[in-house]
Design a protein around this motif. Sequence first.
Motif, PDB file in Angstrom:
ATOM      1  N   GLU A  25     -46.533 -46.111 -39.865  1.00 53.57           N
ATOM      2  CA  GLU A  25     -45.180 -46.619 -39.652  1.00 53.57           C
ATOM      3  C   GLU A  25     -44.369 -46.612 -40.938  1.00 53.57           C
ATOM      4  N   GLU A  26     -45.042 -46.647 -42.090  1.00 55.10           N
ATOM      5  CA  GLU A  26     -44.301 -46.582 -43.358  1.00 55.10           C
ATOM      6  C   GLU A  26     -43.734 -45.180 -43.554  1.00 55.10           C
ATOM      7  N   ARG A  27     -44.493 -44.171 -43.167  1.00 51.11           N
ATOM      8  CA  ARG A  27     -43.988 -42.797 -43.246  1.00 51.11           C
ATOM      9  C   ARG A  27     -42.793 -42.639 -42.290  1.00 51.11           C
ATOM     10  N   ARG A  28     -42.908 -43.223 -41.103  1.00 54.34           N
ATOM     11  CA  ARG A  28     -41.796 -43.193 -40.140  1.00 54.34           C
ATOM     12  C   ARG A  28     -40.547 -43.841 -40.738  1.00 54.34           C
ATOM     13  N   ASP A  29     -40.738 -45.019 -41.331  1.00 54.31           N
ATOM     14  CA  ASP A  29     -39.586 -45.750 -41.854  1.00 54.31           C
ATOM     15  C   ASP A  29     -38.974 -45.037 -43.050  1.00 54.31           C
ATOM     16  N   ARG A  30     -39.806 -44.360 -43.837  1.00 54.76           N
ATOM     17  CA  ARG A  30     -39.233 -43.570 -44.927  1.00 54.76           C
ATOM     18  C   ARG A  30     -38.390 -42.430 -44.370  1.00 54.76           C
ATOM     19  N   GLY A  31     -38.874 -41.805 -43.290  1.00 52.86           N
ATOM     20  CA  GLY A  31     -38.095 -40.743 -42.668  1.00 52.86           C
ATOM     21  C   GLY A  31     -36.742 -41.233 -42.186  1.00 52.86           C
ATOM     22  N   ARG A  32     -36.716 -42.411 -41.614  1.00 48.41           N
ATOM     23  CA  ARG A  32     -35.451 -42.965 -41.122  1.00 48.41           C
ATOM     24  C   ARG A  32     -34.510 -43.277 -42.294  1.00 48.41           C
ATOM     25  N   ALA A  33     -35.091 -43.713 -43.425  1.00 45.15           N
ATOM     26  CA  ALA A  33     -34.262 -43.959 -44.606  1.00 45.15           C
ATOM     27  C   ALA A  33     -33.710 -42.649 -45.164  1.00 45.15           C
ATOM     28  N   TRP A  34     -34.542 -41.609 -45.174  1.00 44.35           N
ATOM     29  CA  TRP A  34     -34.046 -40.300 -45.608  1.00 44.35           C
ATOM     30  C   TRP A  34     -32.875 -39.862 -44.729  1.00 44.35           C
ATOM     31  N   ALA A  62     -37.009 -35.162 -41.407  1.00 42.90           N
ATOM     32  CA  ALA A  62     -37.757 -34.461 -40.364  1.00 42.90           C
ATOM     33  C   ALA A  62     -39.223 -34.326 -40.742  1.00 42.90           C
ATOM     34  N   GLU A  63     -39.500 -34.062 -42.002  1.00 43.96           N
ATOM     35  CA  GLU A  63     -40.890 -33.930 -42.444  1.00 43.96           C
ATOM     36  C   GLU A  63     -41.672 -35.217 -42.206  1.00 43.96           C
ATOM     37  N   ASP A  64     -41.065 -36.353 -42.516  1.00 45.12           N
ATOM     38  CA  ASP A  64     -41.746 -37.632 -42.327  1.00 45.12           C
ATOM     39  C   ASP A  64     -41.905 -37.964 -40.842  1.00 45.12           C
ATOM     40  N   LEU A  65     -40.879 -37.710 -40.048  1.00 42.99           N
ATOM     41  CA  LEU A  65     -40.984 -38.015 -38.625  1.00 42.99           C
ATOM     42  C   LEU A  65     -41.984 -37.085 -37.935  1.00 42.99           C
ATOM     43  N   GLU A  66     -42.040 -35.846 -38.351  1.00 47.93           N
ATOM     44  CA  GLU A  66     -43.040 -34.925 -37.803  1.00 47.93           C
ATOM     45  C   GLU A  66     -44.452 -35.423 -38.110  1.00 47.93           C
ATOM     46  N   ALA A  67     -44.650 -35.882 -39.348  1.00 48.31           N
ATOM     47  CA  ALA A  67     -45.973 -36.398 -39.735  1.00 48.31           C
ATOM     48  C   ALA A  67     -46.328 -37.631 -38.910  1.00 48.31           C
ATOM     49  N   TYR A  68     -45.346 -38.496 -38.680  1.00 48.95           N
ATOM     50  CA  TYR A  68     -45.596 -39.696 -37.886  1.00 48.95           C
ATOM     51  C   TYR A  68     -46.006 -39.336 -36.463  1.00 48.95           C
ATOM     52  N   LEU A  69     -45.285 -38.430 -35.850  1.00 49.61           N
ATOM     53  CA  LEU A  69     -45.588 -38.046 -34.469  1.00 49.61           C
ATOM     54  C   LEU A  69     -46.920 -37.304 -34.377  1.00 49.61           C
ATOM     55  N   ARG A  70     -47.255 -36.569 -35.419  1.00 45.90           N
ATOM     56  CA  ARG A  70     -48.552 -35.885 -35.426  1.00 45.90           C
ATOM     57  C   ARG A  70     -49.700 -36.893 -35.514  1.00 45.90           C
ATOM     58  N   ASP A  71     -49.520 -37.911 -36.357  1.00 50.08           N
ATOM     59  CA  ASP A  71     -50.588 -38.893 -36.581  1.00 50.08           C
ATOM     60  C   ASP A  71     -50.613 -39.985 -35.521  1.00 50.08           C
ATOM     61  N   ARG A  72     -49.452 -40.262 -34.899  1.00 51.96           N
ATOM     62  CA  ARG A  72     -49.374 -41.329 -33.898  1.00 51.96           C
ATOM     63  C   ARG A  72     -48.728 -40.814 -32.617  1.00 51.96           C
ATOM     64  N   PRO A  73     -49.330 -39.827 -31.965  1.00 47.62           N
ATOM     65  CA  PRO A  73     -48.698 -39.260 -30.764  1.00 47.62           C
ATOM     66  C   PRO A  73     -48.578 -40.250 -29.613  1.00 47.62           C
ATOM     67  N   ASP A  74     -49.419 -41.290 -29.618  1.00 46.48           N
ATOM     68  CA  ASP A  74     -49.393 -42.267 -28.523  1.00 46.48           C
ATOM     69  C   ASP A  74     -48.666 -43.555 -28.902  1.00 46.48           C
ATOM     70  N   LEU A 107     -49.487 -46.207 -51.207  1.00 48.02           N
ATOM     71  CA  LEU A 107     -50.414 -47.342 -51.177  1.00 48.02           C
ATOM     72  C   LEU A 107     -51.171 -47.425 -49.857  1.00 48.02           C
ATOM     73  N   LEU A 108     -50.472 -47.143 -48.754  1.00 46.67           N
ATOM     74  CA  LEU A 108     -51.029 -47.322 -47.409  1.00 46.67           C
ATOM     75  C   LEU A 108     -50.971 -46.007 -46.640  1.00 46.67           C
ATOM     76  N   PRO A 109     -51.798 -45.045 -47.017  1.00 54.42           N
ATOM     77  CA  PRO A 109     -51.700 -43.721 -46.378  1.00 54.42           C
ATOM     78  C   PRO A 109     -51.985 -43.718 -44.892  1.00 54.42           C
ATOM     79  N   HIS A 110     -52.659 -44.752 -44.403  1.00 56.84           N
ATOM     80  CA  HIS A 110     -52.968 -44.807 -42.971  1.00 56.84           C
ATOM     81  C   HIS A 110     -52.013 -45.710 -42.199  1.00 56.84           C
ATOM     82  N   ALA A 111     -51.055 -46.302 -42.890  1.00 55.17           N
ATOM     83  CA  ALA A 111     -50.024 -47.104 -42.215  1.00 55.17           C
ATOM     84  C   ALA A 111     -48.883 -46.156 -41.856  1.00 55.17           C
TER      85      ALA A 111
END
Length: 293
Positions: A239-248, A258-270, A233-237
């Motif tokens: 933090e939802e990808r991050r939180d899914r990674g933590r749930a995984w 790891a896939e979700d956390l990698e995507a989060y760090l790639r999209d939100r390096p700062d 629903l929120l592809p640009h949010a």
Amino acid sequence: MPTKFQFATPTALEYFDALVADDASLPLLEAAASIGLDEHPQVDLQAVLAEVDELADRLKRRIPADVVPLQRLRWLNRYFFHELGFRGNVNNYYDPSNSYVHEVLRTRCGIPITLAILYVELATQIGLRAHGVSFPGHFLVKVSKLTGPGNGEVVIDPFSGKSLSREELDERLGPYKISQGLVGDFDAPLGLFLQTAQPREVLARMLRNLKEIHSTAEDWLRLMPVMDRLVVLLPHAHEERRDRGRAWAQLGQASKAAEDLEAYLRDRPDADDSRVMAEQLDRLRRGERPRLH
């Protein structure tokens, strides 16, 4: 011989993805009702939509064609809250079933946002201009254009069926404004908090309600489909990808985490938590369970 084509039935998530792909044509009621498929895959969504249409048709047949909008609103309130008996679930507010449209239709009990979705649908079908309002802490409904050429507006609490005055709205808003520092020179007008909630925003709020319920209960299995929907629903949010990674990670699915956390760090390096997330990702790669609290 004619060629026979076989089409795979879409999963609940694929179905939801198709429904929410385009804001201009997003069917809020259908998309909201589809959330219940995660817990109740046997639900016939078309039957749910048909039931809502039948409730609206029953009311439409009673209302004379020349009835003014304000009178239509009175008919609707009497029908929805008194005859049909829709009400807030005060005894078990955090029951996930309150977020499933088919269950709210069955029990006539829900939380403000699911009750609002049904109320707005009926209101729209009888010719009223009704919209959900993502008011802080409590979802509301506003019905406008009630006085002909004027712009009369009524704000309704779908949990109680009560129409709220400006003074009551200001009182409800007070604690939120204080918590956000919106006082004095930084005060914000009431109208800012009564803007129409767009369908994607409504769905996000529904899903985040369920996210909070399942996260608090540490029910990771029930949380995962909710997180999948939020990511779609929120592809640009991010933090939802991050939180899914933590749930995984909590479910022991290191590669998916790891896939979700990698995507989060790639999209939100700062991001403020980028260092912490990088450390958790490193633990996952080393085969350790990351410390998530």
